[in-house]
Design an enzyme around this catalytic site. Sequence first.
Site, PDB file in Angstrom:
ATOM      1  N   HIS A  44       0.828  -1.206   0.000  1.00  0.00           N
ATOM      2  CA  HIS A  44       0.000   0.000   0.000  1.00  0.00           C
ATOM      3  C   HIS A  44       0.871   1.268   0.000  1.00  0.00           C
ATOM      4  O   HIS A  44       1.642   1.478   0.927  1.00  0.00           O
ATOM      5  CB  HIS A  44      -0.874  -0.039   1.262  1.00  0.00           C
ATOM      6  CG  HIS A  44      -1.817   1.095   1.411  1.00  0.00           C
ATOM      7  ND1 HIS A  44      -1.786   1.957   2.475  1.00  0.00           N
ATOM      8  CD2 HIS A  44      -2.835   1.512   0.620  1.00  0.00           C
ATOM      9  CE1 HIS A  44      -2.741   2.848   2.358  1.00  0.00           C
ATOM     10  NE2 HIS A  44      -3.399   2.604   1.245  1.00  0.00           N
ATOM     11  N   ARG A  45       0.754   2.073  -1.038  1.00  0.00           N
ATOM     12  CA  ARG A  45       1.606   3.256  -1.253  1.00  0.00           C
ATOM     13  C   ARG A  45       3.084   2.838  -1.333  1.00  0.00           C
ATOM     14  O   ARG A  45       3.961   3.534  -0.843  1.00  0.00           O
ATOM     15  CB  ARG A  45       1.413   4.303  -0.153  1.00  0.00           C
ATOM     16  CG  ARG A  45      -0.047   4.673   0.123  1.00  0.00           C
ATOM     17  CD  ARG A  45      -0.209   5.734   1.189  1.00  0.00           C
ATOM     18  NE  ARG A  45      -1.589   5.802   1.653  1.00  0.00           N
ATOM     19  CZ  ARG A  45      -2.023   6.519   2.670  1.00  0.00           C
ATOM     20  NH1 ARG A  45      -1.168   7.302   3.323  1.00  0.00           N
ATOM     21  NH2 ARG A  45      -3.298   6.504   3.028  1.00  0.00           N
TER      22      ARG A  45
ATOM     23  N   GLU B  29       0.000  -0.707  -4.687  1.00  0.00           N
ATOM     24  CA  GLU B  29      -1.044   0.309  -4.841  1.00  0.00           C
ATOM     25  C   GLU B  29      -0.426   1.677  -4.645  1.00  0.00           C
ATOM     26  O   GLU B  29       0.483   1.833  -3.835  1.00  0.00           O
ATOM     27  CB  GLU B  29      -2.138   0.088  -3.783  1.00  0.00           C
ATOM     28  CG  GLU B  29      -3.330   1.020  -3.894  1.00  0.00           C
ATOM     29  CD  GLU B  29      -3.280   2.259  -3.002  1.00  0.00           C
ATOM     30  OE1 GLU B  29      -4.246   3.015  -3.020  1.00  0.00           O
ATOM     31  OE2 GLU B  29      -2.257   2.499  -2.299  1.00  0.00           O
TER      32      GLU B  29
ATOM     33  N   ASP C 219      -1.426   6.284  -5.313  1.00  0.00           N
ATOM     34  CA  ASP C 219      -2.470   7.290  -5.534  1.00  0.00           C
ATOM     35  C   ASP C 219      -1.977   8.337  -6.526  1.00  0.00           C
ATOM     36  O   ASP C 219      -0.807   8.736  -6.463  1.00  0.00           O
ATOM     37  CB  ASP C 219      -2.781   7.987  -4.207  1.00  0.00           C
ATOM     38  CG  ASP C 219      -2.938   6.977  -3.082  1.00  0.00           C
ATOM     39  OD1 ASP C 219      -3.992   6.332  -3.029  1.00  0.00           O
ATOM     40  OD2 ASP C 219      -1.979   6.798  -2.291  1.00  0.00           O
TER      41      ASP C 219
ATOM     42  N   HIS D 162      -0.348  10.861  -2.075  1.00  0.00           N
ATOM     43  CA  HIS D 162      -1.648  10.495  -1.511  1.00  0.00           C
ATOM     44  C   HIS D 162      -2.584  11.684  -1.327  1.00  0.00           C
ATOM     45  O   HIS D 162      -3.741  11.647  -1.736  1.00  0.00           O
ATOM     46  CB  HIS D 162      -1.484   9.779  -0.162  1.00  0.00           C
ATOM     47  CG  HIS D 162      -2.807   9.402   0.433  1.00  0.00           C
ATOM     48  ND1 HIS D 162      -3.510  10.233   1.282  1.00  0.00           N
ATOM     49  CD2 HIS D 162      -3.577   8.305   0.265  1.00  0.00           C
ATOM     50  CE1 HIS D 162      -4.642   9.659   1.622  1.00  0.00           C
ATOM     51  NE2 HIS D 162      -4.719   8.483   1.008  1.00  0.00           N
TER      52      HIS D 162
ATOM     53  N   GLU E 286      -4.718   4.348  -8.008  1.00  0.00           N
ATOM     54  CA  GLU E 286      -5.936   4.924  -7.426  1.00  0.00           C
ATOM     55  C   GLU E 286      -6.071   6.381  -7.854  1.00  0.00           C
ATOM     56  O   GLU E 286      -5.226   7.209  -7.520  1.00  0.00           O
ATOM     57  CB  GLU E 286      -5.908   4.814  -5.893  1.00  0.00           C
ATOM     58  CG  GLU E 286      -7.208   5.356  -5.320  1.00  0.00           C
ATOM     59  CD  GLU E 286      -7.220   5.522  -3.811  1.00  0.00           C
ATOM     60  OE1 GLU E 286      -6.401   4.914  -3.097  1.00  0.00           O
ATOM     61  OE2 GLU E 286      -8.087   6.297  -3.352  1.00  0.00           O
TER      62      GLU E 286
ATOM     63  N   LYS F 198      -7.271   9.869  -7.394  1.00  0.00           N
ATOM     64  CA  LYS F 198      -7.744  10.662  -6.242  1.00  0.00           C
ATOM     65  C   LYS F 198      -8.571  11.860  -6.720  1.00  0.00           C
ATOM     66  O   LYS F 198      -8.306  13.001  -6.352  1.00  0.00           O
ATOM     67  CB  LYS F 198      -6.540  11.130  -5.409  1.00  0.00           C
ATOM     68  CG  LYS F 198      -5.933  10.021  -4.543  1.00  0.00           C
ATOM     69  CD  LYS F 198      -6.860   9.660  -3.391  1.00  0.00           C
ATOM     70  CE  LYS F 198      -6.200   8.717  -2.400  1.00  0.00           C
ATOM     71  NZ  LYS F 198      -7.166   8.058  -1.522  1.00  0.00           N
TER      72      LYS F 198
ATOM     73  N   ASP G 114       0.601  -1.798   4.492  1.00  0.00           N
ATOM     74  CA  ASP G 114       1.830  -0.994   4.596  1.00  0.00           C
ATOM     75  C   ASP G 114       3.011  -1.882   4.984  1.00  0.00           C
ATOM     76  O   ASP G 114       4.164  -1.458   4.897  1.00  0.00           O
ATOM     77  CB  ASP G 114       1.681   0.088   5.685  1.00  0.00           C
ATOM     78  CG  ASP G 114       0.506   1.020   5.453  1.00  0.00           C
ATOM     79  OD1 ASP G 114       0.076   1.166   4.291  1.00  0.00           O
ATOM     80  OD2 ASP G 114       0.009   1.600   6.446  1.00  0.00           O
TER      81      ASP G 114
HETATM   82  O1  G3P Z   1      -6.726   1.930  -2.609  1.00  0.00           O
HETATM   83  C1  G3P Z   1      -6.878   1.490  -1.296  1.00  0.00           C
HETATM   84  C2  G3P Z   1      -6.583   2.570  -0.286  1.00  0.00           C
HETATM   85  O2  G3P Z   1      -5.361   3.155  -0.614  1.00  0.00           O
HETATM   86  C3  G3P Z   1      -7.656   3.620  -0.212  1.00  0.00           C
HETATM   87  O3  G3P Z   1      -7.434   4.555   0.785  1.00  0.00           O
HETATM   88  O4  G3P Z   1      -6.703   6.762   1.622  1.00  0.00           O
HETATM   89  O5  G3P Z   1      -5.099   4.859   1.595  1.00  0.00           O
HETATM   90  O6  G3P Z   1      -5.801   5.931  -0.531  1.00  0.00           O
HETATM   91  P1  G3P Z   1      -6.194   5.570   0.853  1.00  0.00           P
HETATM   92 MG    MG Z   2      -4.788   4.698  -1.963  1.00  0.00          MG
END
Ligand code: G3P
Ligand code: MG
Length: 246
Positions: free
Chosen positions: A6-7, A33, A35, A48, A108, A110, A228
Amino acid sequence: MNIYAHRGYSAKYPENTLAAFQAAANLPIDGVEFDVHLTKDGQVVVIHDESINRTSNGVGYVKDMTLQELREFDYGSWFSEEFVGLEIPTLEEVLNVYRGTDLRVNIELKSDIFAYAGIEELVLQVVEALGMMDQVVISSFDHEAVARIARLSPNVENAALFVNAILDVANYQEKLPAKALHVSLPSAFRGPVREAIEKGSVVRVWTVNEVEHAALLVDTGVNAIFTDEPEKMLAFLRQNSVPVEG
Ligand code: G3P
Ligand code: MG
């Protein structure tokens, strides 16, 4: 159950930087993943928040600065002195880390706070130019964007993001249409999501950082978790003999 960083590997590296993405690319996981936002001069960049305040030494909204202006700031030192000098990456730079690997790449959009007109076309152009249409999943909390992706590029995998479970989510998914559902951790255990999994929906869950939660998810039939802490989750799932590479 698949693991997506994640990120990037954001527990150990500054989120959404090339350092975090390279670290994730070196792990035997399934995906990553990140953003994306749009700069004043129409560049797709990976960060993000709408503003750079939290994850850089600068202040201001991404939409109000050109890429060159955004590049004047440091995106690593807020995390640790070890990472001083990291730049905000473009979508193309991040995709290049994963091009030719077998990791799936979740972009993702945003666009749920600022609309970023045309971001869908721009993202698809960059992905297409790199020949990565089969490797990406394009998701958003902005379901108009999810639907636009389906219209612009019916074959690319798109996904609708949810904070809360909605009733009849499988029907909603079909209407959008979206190929996958990305749901929050609590929602993953709710009736509508369970029903969607039974009907065959691909469901991925964000953000899962505790092994106790991962353990509970293993039996739900979800396709993947965003975490994470990819190494911690990898070790835990291996210890429990859960297949992790799908
Ligand atoms: O894409 C899953 C997750 O990343 C969504 O929430 O705020 O971490 O981008 P956020
Ligand atoms: Mg995200």
